[in-house]
Enzyme design. Structure first.
Site, PDB file in Angstrom:
ATOM      1  N   HIS A   1       0.838  -1.203   0.000  1.00  0.00           N
ATOM      2  CA  HIS A   1       0.000   0.000   0.000  1.00  0.00           C
ATOM      3  C   HIS A   1       0.875   1.256   0.000  1.00  0.00           C
ATOM      4  CE1 HIS A   1      -3.078  -2.652   2.292  1.00  0.00           C
ATOM      5  NE2 HIS A   1      -3.555  -2.489   1.086  1.00  0.00           N
TER       6      HIS A   1
ATOM      7  N   ARG B   1      -1.864  -6.336  -8.488  1.00  0.00           N
ATOM      8  CA  ARG B   1      -0.779  -7.256  -8.131  1.00  0.00           C
ATOM      9  C   ARG B   1      -0.601  -8.346  -9.170  1.00  0.00           C
ATOM     10  NH1 ARG B   1      -3.169  -7.592  -2.230  1.00  0.00           N
ATOM     11  NH2 ARG B   1      -4.924  -7.149  -3.579  1.00  0.00           N
TER      12      ARG B   1
HETATM   13  P1  ADP Z   1      -9.680  -3.958  -0.490  1.00  0.00           P
HETATM   14  O1  ADP Z   1     -10.234  -4.097   0.876  1.00  0.00           O
HETATM   15  O2  ADP Z   1     -10.425  -3.033  -1.402  1.00  0.00           O
HETATM   16  O3  ADP Z   1      -9.241  -5.249  -1.134  1.00  0.00           O
HETATM   17  P2  ADP Z   1      -6.983  -3.423   0.277  1.00  0.00           P
HETATM   18  O4  ADP Z   1      -6.810  -2.598   1.482  1.00  0.00           O
HETATM   19  O5  ADP Z   1      -6.654  -4.877   0.387  1.00  0.00           O
HETATM   20  O6  ADP Z   1      -8.394  -3.148  -0.297  1.00  0.00           O
HETATM   21  O7  ADP Z   1      -6.155  -2.823  -0.923  1.00  0.00           O
HETATM   22  C1  ADP Z   1      -6.420  -1.546  -1.423  1.00  0.00           C
HETATM   23  C2  ADP Z   1      -5.762  -1.377  -2.772  1.00  0.00           C
HETATM   24  O8  ADP Z   1      -4.375  -1.587  -2.655  1.00  0.00           O
HETATM   25  C3  ADP Z   1      -6.233  -2.326  -3.865  1.00  0.00           C
HETATM   26  O9  ADP Z   1      -6.244  -1.611  -5.085  1.00  0.00           O
HETATM   27  C4  ADP Z   1      -5.165  -3.369  -3.904  1.00  0.00           C
HETATM   28  O10 ADP Z   1      -5.071  -3.966  -5.183  1.00  0.00           O
HETATM   29  C5  ADP Z   1      -3.956  -2.531  -3.608  1.00  0.00           C
HETATM   30  N1  ADP Z   1      -2.879  -3.331  -3.035  1.00  0.00           N
HETATM   31  C6  ADP Z   1      -2.921  -4.106  -1.944  1.00  0.00           C
HETATM   32  N2  ADP Z   1      -1.735  -4.720  -1.729  1.00  0.00           N
HETATM   33  C7  ADP Z   1      -0.913  -4.308  -2.735  1.00  0.00           C
HETATM   34  C8  ADP Z   1       0.438  -4.612  -3.108  1.00  0.00           C
HETATM   35  N3  ADP Z   1       1.169  -5.474  -2.414  1.00  0.00           N
HETATM   36  N4  ADP Z   1       0.926  -4.000  -4.207  1.00  0.00           N
HETATM   37  C9  ADP Z   1       0.167  -3.151  -4.930  1.00  0.00           C
HETATM   38  N5  ADP Z   1      -1.102  -2.852  -4.648  1.00  0.00           N
HETATM   39  C10 ADP Z   1      -1.645  -3.417  -3.571  1.00  0.00           C
END
Ligand code: ADP
Length: 159
Positions: free
Chosen positions: A18, A91
């Site tokens: 994130h 991802r």
């Molecule tokens: P949600 O609850 O909507 O799944 P997350 O908090 O898990 O949200 O993730 C929010 C955003 O961050 C999403 O767009 C997700 O794809 C992105 N994200 C999460 N982990 C990673 C990562 N390791 N690399 C890139 N983007 C990520």
């Protein structure tokens, strides 16, 4: 006109993946709002207030980044705050199908709204909040997953 973007998510907890997206998105948008979702359907490990304050701790030195919480429809919240861009991280192809559907649905709801996708830094492509919680629940090493200042707070949730 300044471009205001929102990066929405649960951030339960915020990970290095994130943070990488936040840093990169803050260089693209004039203003970036991290939108922490109060999702009643999910039972989060960290409360909404805790998730907001963790991201504030990590973004305090980023002048164009703010943190807010929201519930309900993202497009409505965006209208309230005057944001037109949604930032999401991709991802793997497994993320793509869902993200494509949501992006298209949001654009249909409001044609001013565009979604931009940032592809993950390969070193974080495996990383998700779910993986962090899975490892932490078994006392595993999460130092490569989350900022150091959160490690104890995460373990404490499982004591
Ligand atoms: P949600 O609850 O909507 O799944 P997350 O908090 O898990 O949200 O993730 C929010 C955003 O961050 C999403 O767009 C997700 O794809 C992105 N994200 C999460 N982990 C990673 C990562 N390791 N690399 C890139 N983007 C990520």
């Amino acid at each position: 006109m300044t471009k205001k973007a929102i990066y929405p998510g649960s951030f339960d907890p915020v990970t290095f993946g994130h943070m990488d997206i936040i840093t990169r998105a803050s260089c693209i948008a004039d203003e970036l709002v991290i939108g922490v979702l109060n999702n009643r359907a999910k039972n989060p490990l960290f409360s909404l207030e805790e998730r907001v304050s963790m991201i504030k701790e990590m973004t305090g030195d980023m002048p164009n980044v703010t943190v807010a919480s929201f519930d309900g429809l993202l497009v409505e919240f965006m209208n309230e705050i005057g944001a037109t861009l949604i930032v999401r991280g991709l991802r793997a192809v497994t993320d793509f199908e869902y993200e494509l559907q949501i992006a298209q649905a949001n654009h249909v709801q409001d044609s001013k709204i565009e979604t931009i996708f940032l592809t993950t830094d390969p070193k974080y492509s495996y990383l998700s909040s779910t993986i962090v919680k899975e490892f932490a629940s078994y006392g595993g090493n999460i130092a490569n997953f989350v900022p150091e200042c959160f490690i104890d707070r995460i373990y404490k949730k499982y004591q």
